[in-house]
Design a protein around this motif. Structure first.
Motif, PDB file in Angstrom:
ATOM      1  N   ARG A  25       2.267  -2.184 -14.389  1.00 26.98           N
ATOM      2  CA  ARG A  25       1.116  -1.553 -13.739  1.00 26.98           C
ATOM      3  C   ARG A  25       0.348  -2.566 -12.903  1.00 26.98           C
ATOM      4  NH1 ARG A  25      -1.753   1.625 -18.530  1.00 26.98           N
ATOM      5  NH2 ARG A  25      -1.184  -0.301 -19.543  1.00 26.98           N
ATOM      6  N   ARG A  26       0.258  -3.781 -13.392  1.00 24.14           N
ATOM      7  CA  ARG A  26      -0.434  -4.836 -12.643  1.00 24.14           C
ATOM      8  C   ARG A  26       0.303  -5.147 -11.339  1.00 24.14           C
ATOM      9  NH1 ARG A  26      -2.385  -9.854 -15.823  1.00 24.14           N
ATOM     10  NH2 ARG A  26      -4.172  -8.503 -16.081  1.00 24.14           N
ATOM     11  N   ARG A  29      -0.330  -2.297  -8.880  1.00 22.84           N
ATOM     12  CA  ARG A  29      -1.701  -2.397  -8.352  1.00 22.84           C
ATOM     13  C   ARG A  29      -1.800  -3.526  -7.330  1.00 22.84           C
ATOM     14  NH1 ARG A  29      -6.452  -5.241  -9.740  1.00 22.84           N
ATOM     15  NH2 ARG A  29      -8.324  -4.057  -9.232  1.00 22.84           N
ATOM     16  N   ARG A  32      -0.451  -2.553  -3.901  1.00 19.07           N
ATOM     17  CA  ARG A  32      -1.422  -1.775  -3.118  1.00 19.07           C
ATOM     18  C   ARG A  32      -2.516  -2.671  -2.551  1.00 19.07           C
ATOM     19  NH1 ARG A  32      -6.186   0.088  -4.413  1.00 19.07           N
ATOM     20  NH2 ARG A  32      -5.849  -0.185  -6.645  1.00 19.07           N
ATOM     21  N   LEU A  33      -3.040  -3.579  -3.361  1.00 22.93           N
ATOM     22  CA  LEU A  33      -4.102  -4.468  -2.901  1.00 22.93           C
ATOM     23  C   LEU A  33      -3.612  -5.405  -1.795  1.00 22.93           C
ATOM     24  CD1 LEU A  33      -5.730  -5.349  -6.339  1.00 22.93           C
ATOM     25  CD2 LEU A  33      -6.677  -3.876  -4.543  1.00 22.93           C
ATOM     26  N   ALA A  54       1.371   2.451  -3.217  1.00 22.28           N
ATOM     27  CA  ALA A  54       1.017   2.717  -4.614  1.00 22.28           C
ATOM     28  C   ALA A  54       2.047   3.624  -5.273  1.00 22.28           C
ATOM     29  CB  ALA A  54      -0.380   3.334  -4.695  1.00 22.28           C
ATOM     30  N   THR A  58       4.741   2.289  -8.035  1.00 18.42           N
ATOM     31  CA  THR A  58       4.689   2.931  -9.351  1.00 18.42           C
ATOM     32  C   THR A  58       6.055   3.482  -9.723  1.00 18.42           C
ATOM     33  OG1 THR A  58       2.346   3.434  -9.114  1.00 18.42           O
ATOM     34  CG2 THR A  58       3.592   4.753 -10.707  1.00 18.42           C
TER      35      THR A  58
END
Length: 145
Positions: A25-26, A29, A32-33, A54, A58
């Motif tokens: 999940r990190r 994320r 996306r960032l 994202a 995922t």
């Protein structure tokens, strides 16, 4: 089952960013960032691309994860007219549905909408296979009308 694989050929990129990320999940994320940060630095719109990244990151985390193997995310801009997003994982044996064949999940389902979002936001998207054991799910956004 027959799966059509489309590949769009482009000229040399004017900008490119590639990174390996953990299938967590990190990592999703962070993909996306990083997309938002790089596209913002390049003066390009970020919202649709961030949503697409994202969803694809995922999916790489959930469906393409192999312990000990990262996924790769690439952003490539061609002539300031096209953004190509690629997410590559090491589960070439698990292909997503072909573009145009994704179906909505059952009412109340908590997942299953990611590729519908990609399909709605991207101008084109598809899957590339190889080299073994990899697959790449890509999406393209036209940057000029």
């Amino acid at each position: 089952m027959t799966q059509e694989i489309t590949r769009t050929e482009h000229s040399a990129p004017t900008r490119q960013f590639t990174v390996l990320l953990s299938p967590t999940r990190r990592g999703a994320r962070l993909a996306r960032l990083l997309t938002t940060a790089h596209l913002g630095d390049w003066g390009l719109p970020t919202e649709s691309a961030a949503h697409i990244v994202a969803e694809l990151a995922t999916n790489a985390m959930l469906h393409g994860r192999v312990p000990g193997r990262d996924f790769q995310m690439s952003l490539t801009v061609h002539r300031d007219a096209l953004l190509r997003i690629e997410v590559t994982d090491t589960r070439g044996d698990r292909l997503p549905p072909a573009p145009g064949t994704t179906t909505a999940p059952a009412d109340g389902a908590e997942s299953g909408r990611g590729l519908l979002i990609v399909e709605a936001l991207a101008d084109r998207w598809g899957t590339g296979i190889g080299p073994a054991p990899r697959k790449t799910v890509w999406a393209e956004l036209d940057l000029v009308p």
